[in-house]
Design an enzyme around this catalytic site. Structure first.
Site, PDB file in Angstrom:
ATOM      1  N   HIS A 252       0.831  -1.201   0.000  1.00 42.61           N
ATOM      2  CA  HIS A 252       0.000   0.000   0.000  1.00 42.61           C
ATOM      3  C   HIS A 252       0.867   1.254   0.000  1.00 42.61           C
ATOM      4  O   HIS A 252       0.484   2.296  -0.543  1.00 42.61           O
ATOM      5  CB  HIS A 252      -0.913   0.034   1.231  1.00 42.61           C
ATOM      6  N   ASP A 325      -4.882  -5.747  -7.811  1.00 39.76           N
ATOM      7  CA  ASP A 325      -5.099  -5.125  -6.515  1.00 39.76           C
ATOM      8  C   ASP A 325      -5.365  -3.648  -6.785  1.00 39.76           C
ATOM      9  O   ASP A 325      -5.212  -3.165  -7.918  1.00 39.76           O
ATOM     10  CB  ASP A 325      -3.871  -5.325  -5.617  1.00 39.76           C
TER      11      ASP A 325
END
Length: 607
Positions: A252, A325
């Protein structure tokens, strides 16, 4: 709720033909994921789509609000700022997106009946468009520490807890019940299970989201959960290919690198994905990480043709949907701009582009790439056909809407909640029990002090952990008091807890990611020094036990969701015997090369 007649009118006779063809296939076939829709009909649908509609089908996008047409003003403002539209209905109309992802923070998941209404509103908005198609609505409902739909829906233990239970039947039960409840809400693609093999105790992003460190054990549980979800007509998604279990960087926020050799990848990371493919997995999610042994270009796997087309499609023989993702994560944005990422992902072999930071930039970049000849329309058609096949297998062409009666009948029923409790009871792992401290006796130790960390509650669980444990112990006949001390208790907080312990008969300490320098260690040591029985409960990583050698009793709960904490309380009280076994090894704190507790370790109580 719009009627089936409205749906068929909106989608016209051709789409009705898809419905008829699929219904006949399902009637003679086996499980939902094994049904094969009529490609002739789907290709006919595809041939009628404009290029702009095709581009839209590739995207799965977030949108703020609890309603497709009447969100709160704050959500309208957020939509205008981030997406340039006011509502989910406008998002579908403008970009013709093929999917929408629900998030708690986007205010999509207030309660089950609201979620069902939002799903129906999104479907209605899409089906009323020219050549309208049903939307594939998705979410991250892993259970454990990652959930988007909370109580009163049924919440199960997370993956590492299921790994500790070791039961494929329990994994299948989780998938079946969770899938039934998601389907009742109109959510038909779930980004679960995690197929990563967590071999790095320092992994900051996977950890307890993984079933464990043994590839064959992980593979069996992944396949079982896939069978449960897809038997309930919800597309399961194995993630994060080619494997995110050995990273020390969170994708992330950074760009992880996996240093495994190709041979190690075959023996470790690939095993659960192979099992998922054999189980008929509907979708696989990519990882935003470098894997030089598989592709030495320096590109993230999400943008790697050698990894996605060469290995996943070619070597592993997978022909289902590949979803990225989130494209807002730093791991995929480090090397290329947001206009290049979606184009490169499609060139690599991706089908669904998940949650780009700017949909307008990404959508127009793909459109331009086709018009300029960098991407062919035939390449888009390959992905869209996979997406349409998935929607057909899920019977979205036939039944795009859900009913409020179905929500009441399915979500959070007593039978489902009881099943989750039974599964949880098989996961709690007893690692230390010096002097048979456990189980606690209501007669000898009636007054229990519960201290420790109160991390932010996973979506929709009541929390906080100290309160849940104290409440559960009180219901079991103890007089329990909660005194939160946090993840980094100051000296004054430790002193307050020690003083309170002197008035208790026993102490339960919830620990959270304890390190060598953590003052949680000080708290446990000083509580033990009081002479009172002390029970430590790791509410996240079981590795905490290595940092707490003085704790006379230690349990691993693997998460701080209510269902796992209540199970831990029943073990503490002796209502059930601990049955969990470590699914990961725990290394010695001062010598990581030595294993303190091996995979499969776990104590129980005398019969």
């Amino acid at each position: 709720m719009p009627s089936r007649r409205t749906f068929l009118t909106a989608t016209a006779a051709l789409t009705a033909g898809v419905t008829t063809g699929l219904t006949a296939t399902v009637a003679t076939g086996g499980p939902a994921h094994a049904a094969t829709p009529d490609d002739t009909l789907l290709r006919a649908l595809l041939s009628r789509m404009t290029l702009e509609e095709k581009v839209g089908q590739l995207f799965v996008m977030r949108v703020y609000g609890h309603s497709a047409t009447s969100p709160d003003q704050a959500d309208i403002d957020a939509n205008l700022k981030e997406i340039g539209i006011r509502t989910a209905a406008e998002l579908v109309a403008k970009y013709r997106v093929g999917g929408i992802i629900y998030f708690t923070w986007a205010h999509n998941t207030r309660d089950p009946h609201q979620i069902a209404g939002l799903s129906n509103g999104i479907q209605k908005a899409s089906l009323e468009q020219p050549r309208g198609l049903p939307v594939l609505i998705s979410t991250d409902q892993e259970h454990g520490i990652v959930c988007r739909v909370g109580e009163p829906a049924t919440l199960f233990p997370g993956a590492m807890a299921i790994g500790a239970g070791g039961s494929r039947a329990d994994a299948r039960t989780l998938g079946r019940i969770a899938g039934q409840e998601l389907a009742a809400l109109g959510i038909r693609q779930n980004y679960s299970p995690v197929a990563d093999v967590n071999v790095n105790p320092a992994n900051p992003v996977i950890g307890v989201r993984s079933f464990g460190a043994e590839p064959d054990a992980v593979a069996g549980l992944v396949a079982a959960e896939v069978a449960g979800y897809q038997g309930a007509r919800v597309a399961a998604t194995a993630k994060h290919f080619p494997g995110h279990g050995d990273t020390a960087v969170d994708s992330h926020y950074g760009f992880p690198v996996i240093t495994h050799s190709r041979e190690l990848w075959q023996k470790l990371d690939a095993v659960p994905f192979r099992a998922a493919i054999r189980a008929g997995i509907d979708s696989i999610m990519t990882a935003h990480l470098q894997f030089p042994a598989l592709d030495d270009s320096g590109d993230p796997a999400t943008l790697s043709h050698p990894i996605l087309t060469g290995i996943l499609r070619g070597e592993l023989g997978y022909d289902g949907v590949v979803v990225t993702d989130s494209l807002g994560m730093e791991g995929v944005r480090t090397k290329y701009g947001d206009d290049r990422v979606p184009v490169l992902a499609l060139k690599a072999g991706v089908d669904q582009l998940l949650n780009p930071p700017s949909l307008d930039v990404a959508w127009n970049a793909v459109l331009k790439a086709v018009r300029d000849g960098e991407l062919t329309e035939e390449r888009l058609d390959e992905s869209i056909l996979r997406i349409l096949r998935l929607k057909a297998r899920l019977r979205l062409f036939e039944k795009p809407y859900v009913s409020q009666a179905g929500v009441t009948r399915t979500v959070g029923t007593g039978a489902h909640l009881a099943a989750a409790d039974r599964v949880a009871e098989r996961t709690t792992t007893l690692l230390v029990n010096k002097g048979q401290v456990l189980p606690l006796s209501r007669r000898r130790t009636p007054r229990v002090l519960v201290v420790g960390a109160d991390p932010a509650s996973p979506s929709g669980t009541t929390g906080p952990p100290t309160g849940v444990l104290a409440g559960a112990l009180t219901e079991l006949g103890f007089t329990a008091t909660a005194l939160p001390t946090g993840t980094a208790p100051a000296a004054a907080t430790v002193a307050r807890a020690v003083a309170a312990a002197r008035d208790a008969d026993a102490v339960v300490v919830g620990t959270y990611n304890v390190t060598a320098s953590s003052t949680q260690r000080t708290l446990v040591e000083q509580l033990v020094a009081t002479g009172k029985p002390v029970v430590a409960v790791a509410v996240r990583n079981p590795y905490d036990v290595a940092q707490l050698p003085t704790a006379p009793a230690f349990l691993a709960a693997y998460s701080w969701t209510d269902v796992e904490l209540r199970a831990a309380a029943r073990v503490i009280a002796g209502r059930v015997r601990p049955r969990g076994k470590l699914p990961v090894p725990v290394q010695q704190a001062d010598d990581p090369a030595r294993v303190l507790y091996p995979v499969g370790y776990g104590l129980s109580y005398p019969s």
